[in-house]
Design a protein around this motif. Structure first.
Motif: not given
Length: 70
Positions: A59-66
């Motif tokens: 799974k990705q380890h970063f948050k999507d930008r708004d």
């Protein structure tokens, strides 16, 4: 999207052309031309083995930008 398709088609045509040259006497091209094929087989075998064993992708380890520009 269209540029990507054009790039893939031109690259594939160049690769096939180089194989035609290699098969018609430019034997020094054979070894470098085999490298992408071997790598593709290794990657495909790895993906098939992961699917066979039931390993889930990471799974990705970063948050999507708004949104754009944030």
């Amino acid at each position: 999207m269209i540029a990507t398709r054009i790039t893939v088609v031109v690259g594939l045509a160049l690769y096939v052309f180089l194989w035609v040259l290699a098969l018609n006497g430019a034997s020094s091209l054979v070894a470098p031309l085999l490298i992408p094929l071997v790598l593709a087989v290794l990657v495909a075998a790895g993906v098939a083995l992961n699917r066979y064993m039931g390993v889930e992708p990471r799974k990705q380890h970063f948050k999507d930008r708004d949104g754009p520009g944030s």
